[in-house]
Structures are given as C-alpha cells and as structure tokens.
Design a protein around this motif. Structure first.
Motif, PDB file in Angstrom:
ATOM      1  N   THR A   1       0.835  -1.203   0.000  1.00  0.00           N
ATOM      2  CA  THR A   1       0.000   0.000   0.000  1.00  0.00           C
ATOM      3  C   THR A   1       0.867   1.250   0.000  1.00  0.00           C
TER       4      THR A   1
ATOM      5  N   GLN B   1      -7.823  -0.373  -0.957  1.00  0.00           N
ATOM      6  CA  GLN B   1      -8.037  -1.633  -0.250  1.00  0.00           C
ATOM      7  C   GLN B   1      -9.467  -1.722   0.303  1.00  0.00           C
TER       8      GLN B   1
ATOM      9  N   ASP C   1      -5.296  -2.003  -5.119  1.00  0.00           N
ATOM     10  CA  ASP C   1      -4.756  -2.465  -3.840  1.00  0.00           C
ATOM     11  C   ASP C   1      -5.653  -3.547  -3.261  1.00  0.00           C
ATOM     12  N   GLU C   2      -5.282  -4.800  -3.473  1.00  0.00           N
ATOM     13  CA  GLU C   2      -6.057  -5.938  -2.984  1.00  0.00           C
ATOM     14  C   GLU C   2      -7.566  -5.706  -3.090  1.00  0.00           C
TER      15      GLU C   2
HETATM   16 MG   LIG Z   1      -2.025  -2.891   2.169  1.00  0.00          MG
END
Ligand SMILES: [Mg+2]
Ligand SMILES: Nc1ncnc2c1ncn2[C@@H]1O[C@H](COP(=O)(O)OP(=O)(O)O)[C@@H](O)[C@H]1O
Lengths: 254, 243
Positions: free
Chosen positions: B52, B84, B156-157
């Motif tokens: 991140t 995220q 991000d994920e």
């Molecule tokens: Mg992260």
C-alpha cells in the motif's frame, strides 16, 4: 410503518396530556395567589389575544426573529469557518485555543455592554453582540467535526483530482452536517435568549423590549404572554424547518 | 487510442517515523521497478511488506520518500486507484459516486450509466453505497476507476475479504473490462491466485526492506486462467516456495 405511526401518536398523546396537566397546575397555583403576581392561563390568554389583535405581538416577534436570524447566520458562518480551520490546522489550534477559551467564558452581559459602549446603541451593535456570544460555541463544535474528517475519503478526493470545490461540497460538508446541525440546535436555543437581553438593554422594539417595559409596569401577564408566544414560535421553527431539513440530510443513512 | 502510459520507479529510501515504542522501519531501500505500457503487473507479497505504501507513493498521496517515480508517455497521467477498502461517499448514490471525478457534462453521465450497465449494475445507480454488499461496493469502486478512462490503474487488494465466488466474479469482470478498455495496471495483493488469474507479469516481494525475489512472465492463455487446475499447477511450479 404502522407500528411507527402508532408509536408516534402515543407519543403525541403523552405530550398533550403533559401540557394539559401543566396548565391545570398553573391554574391551581394562580387561584391561590395574587393575580398581579401570577395571573392564570385565562388572563394570560386574553392578554395574548389582545396583543395579537392590535398587531403589536406580531410586529415585536417579527422584529426579534429578524434579529435572531441575522445574528444566527452571522455566528454560524464565522464560527464554522473558524472551527473548521482550527480542526484542520494543528498549529492554528494551538495558538488560538486560549482565545477561544476566553471568549467561551466571557459572560454574555459583558459582551453586550461592551458592544453597546464601543459601537453605540445601534442595530449593528446588537447583532454583533449576539453573534460574538454564539461564535465560540459554533467554533468548538465544528472544530470536532474538522478533526474527525475521514482521511481515506480525502485521499480519494485528491487521487481523483476532483478539485477544491467538489471536495468541499461532496466530501467535507456532508461529514460536517451532524456537527453543523448540533450547532444550529443549541444555537437557536441560545441566540434567542441573548437577543432578548440585548433588546432589553439597548433597543426600542422586539420581545425583549416589551418584556422590559412590562417589568417596569409590573405587568406579569404580558411577560408570560410574550414568553409563551415566542417559545411556540421557536418550537415551530424546530418542527417545520430543522427536523425536515435533518431528515433530508440523513436520507442516505441505513 | 491514446498511447499507453508506462511507469518507472526508483525508491532510494522510504522510512516511516517510528510509532510510539516500535523501532524505525525501512520499508524500501533501493527498490526498482519498471512497468511497461499496457502491462498488467502484479506485486505479490505478504501483508505489512509495503504494498500500500508503494501505491500511495505512485499516486502522489505520499511524497515523503527519496527517489523518483516517472510516468512514460503521459507526464501527469489520469489515474484510477482502487483502494483496499471501497472508499465510496456514503451520502452520495452509486451514480453520483462514479460521476464525482468526471466533468459535469451529459456525455460523462452517459459514459457512467453505460459503464454501470456493462458491469451489470444498472439497477443500483440510485442506491446509497452502504445499502449494498461489500462485493457490490467493490464493483462500484472499480466502476469509478474505469469511468474516468485512466491511463494507469492502481489496485490495492481489491478482492480481499470477499467470499471466493464473489471474488471470482469480480476477477472475471475485471478481465472483461480490461479487454474492452485496455490500460496499464499495477495490482498488489498477497493472494497468488489473484495474481495468476490476471497478471501478465508477477513480481514477488519479500524481506524488510522489501525487494523483488522473483519476476515471472505469466504465459497462460485465457482458457488456462479460467482453469483452477492450470492455476494450481502454475502456483506449484513458480510460487510454491515463496508462499
Ligand atoms: Mg495494504
Ligand atoms: N502511516 C504509517 N506510519 C507508520 N508506519 C506505517 C504507516 N503506514 C504503514 N506503516 C507500516 O509500514 C509497513 C507497510 O505497510 P503497508 O504498505 O500498508 O503494507 P501492505 O500494504 O503490504 O500490507 C507496515 O509494517 C505498517 O505497519
């Protein structure tokens, strides 16, 4: 839905009952005392009707409301701007926090008298005096809001380059709404009481002036009539303006 | 179609100020990465390694590092960032959220509505995000990123904490979207299945400060990516020891 409206009407029934009991208690107390000191609901009602018929009730309430409105808008605007700035900039807050504490603790009467001395017995002085009394409360409330702004959303706004204006309108202001509404609520209650004092001390019109004159004449009936009428007006503002406003702003909540 | 944007990263040093009692931690020290225009690059690494942090530096949110990050083709590219967490405005409807970064024109509105339809969400446009499932909210966040026709897409994920079926649907959706609207993608995750399903190149990160321990071109065909067996086989072959 049905359940909710049923709960609402029982709630209303309780309020009505409570008011009826209060008026009855007032009647009982009045019948045991000097009518000059505590006139009963009937006499106060008659005074109210008379003042309504000759128009003085509406003129004076109108004038007072206009002063409440002007000082309220002034205090909300300046107080919010100061509060948000203090909430966002740590250094500003460190420096101005003692000022804020000073103004929070200055008695309303002192501010009013100083405004009249420095600015003269004018309308502007009256409105500024009321606003200065309210600004520190608004600033403190909005400062909490400014501190609690969601960083994730601000980052989103910055990555997506939505610009200052959209960030303010769509990201920041909606988060400040609950704080703002809190300041409006407590503000309305505080401001109208201070406006009455300002009118008593230095204006020739308005509810505060009428109550002051009634005091000179020992006319308790007029004092109560005006006070009750004004409380009713403020409650109406709450029900007809503030609550619908708040419901609309909270539509998105689950 | 506009020329695609590439990315060149050289982080000499990224350190966070120590928190309370924890010692200072260097997240990156001499980290290098080049992303080719039009590539789908996946950075794979355990949580806490600095994924991140890296995306925040690339997006310009974090400028507190020494090194340089340069974009190829477009010096100030339009960037879509799928965070995220969805980071939608709860007080604006789905459509308003997607319109937020767009110019206020009728054309932009049409683009957004079409995009929602393409993504199978036309019936949600007037709903407030908190009334949607997490999977749907992530879908909206994806739509917001695609709506501004980005030159580069940071992710991000984006499929974390979803059940497998929902995550799979979203992966398929992303692949489909990318086929229609090609864009350079930098995707970070700790889930190697995410990586193998979608990436053209996988970089495995490890250690502290983080560095690349593997750099794999994924040569799987579209069919193979949809086949669980092929994915597991690829995982065994290239990534087994690193996970
Ligand atoms: Mg992260
Ligand atoms: N603002 C911050 N201040 C201090 N430490 C941080 C901050 N943000 C992240 N970290 C630390 O840096 C490391 C990398 O974080 P992050 O980039 O979020 O990892 P990842 O996304 O790979 O899970 C973690 O150990 C985390 O605790």
């Amino acid at each position: 839905m049905k359940k909710q409206s049923a709960r609402r009407s029982t709630h209303l029934a309780w309020s009505a009952l409570s008011i009826v009991v209060l008026v009855a208690a007032w009647q009982v107390a009045a019948s045991f005392s000097d009518p000059r000191l505590l006139p009963g609901p009937g006499r106060v009602g008659a005074t109210l009707v008379a003042a309504g018929l000759d128009g003085s009730l509406f003129t004076n309430i109108g004038i007072t409301l206009a002063r409440v409105f002007a000082s309220f808008v002034l205090a909300m605007t300046i107080g919010s701007a100061i509060g948000i700035a203090l909430g966002r900039v740590v250094l500003l807050n460190r420096f101005f926090d003692p000022w804020l504490i000073l103004f929070l603790n200055l008695p309303a009467l002192v501010i009013i008298i100083l405004c009249y001395i420095w600015l003269g017995l004018t309308e502007v002085a009256a409105i500024i005096a009321v606003a200065i009394n309210k600004i520190p409360n608004v600033a403190v409330t909005l400062r909490e809001g400014g501190r609690a702004l969601d960083r994730d959303l601000l980052e989103m706004a910055s990555v997506y380059r939505i610009g200052r204006w959209r960030t303010l309108r769509h990201v920041i202001l909606p988060q400040l709404t609950p704080y703002f509404m809190g300041a409006v609520r407590s503000g309305l209650a505080l401001v109208w009481k201070i406006v009455l004092v300002v009118e008593l001390l230095g204006r020739g019109s308005g509810v505060g002036f009428v109550i002051g004159s009634a005091f000179q004449l020992f006319d308790v009936s007029t004092i109560l009539a005006y006070a009750l009428a004004f409380v009713a007006v403020i409650q109406m503002i709450e029900f007809l303006i503030l609550q619908p406003c708040e419901r609309r702003l909270n539509r998105w909540r689950r | 179609m506009a020329a695609m944007t590439g990315l060149e990263i050289e982080i000499d040093d990224k350190t966070y100020a120590p928190l309370a009692s924890a010692p200072t931690r260097r997240i990156f020290d001499g980290f290098q990465l080049t992303v080719d225009p039009g590539a789908f690059v996946c950075l794979l690494g355990p949580s806490g390694i600095g994924k991140t942090t890296l995306l925040n530096m690339i997006s310009g949110l974090d400028t507190d590092y020494s090194g340089r990050i340069e974009f190829r083709g477009e010096p100030r590219p339009r960037m879509g960032y799928v965070f995220q967490t969805p980071r939608l405005l709860p007080w604006r409807t789905v459509l308003e959220n997607i319109l937020l970064p767009l110019p206020s024109t009728e054309a932009a509105r049409r683009t957004a509505v079409n995009l929602l339809t393409d993504m199978g969400m036309s019936d949600t446009q007037d709903i407030y995000p908190e009334r949607l499932s997490l999977g749907m909210q992530r879908r909206v966040a994806l739509a917001r990123a695609f709506a501004l026709e980005p030159d580069i897409l940071l992710m991000d994920e984006p499929f974390v904490s979803l059940d497998e079926t929902t995550a799979d649907k979203l992966r398929d959706l992303l692949i489909e979207m990318l086929a229609q609207r090609p864009v350079t993608v930098l995707f970070v995750t700790h889930d190697s299945r995410d990586a193998i399903r979608m990436a053209s190149r996988i970089i495995v990160l490890s250690g502290s400060p983080a560095h690349a321990v593997k750099d794999i071109q994924v040569g799987l065909s579209h069919g193979e990516r949809l086949d669980k067996g092929a994915i597991e086989a690829f995982r065994g072959r290239f990534l087994a020891q690193s996970q």
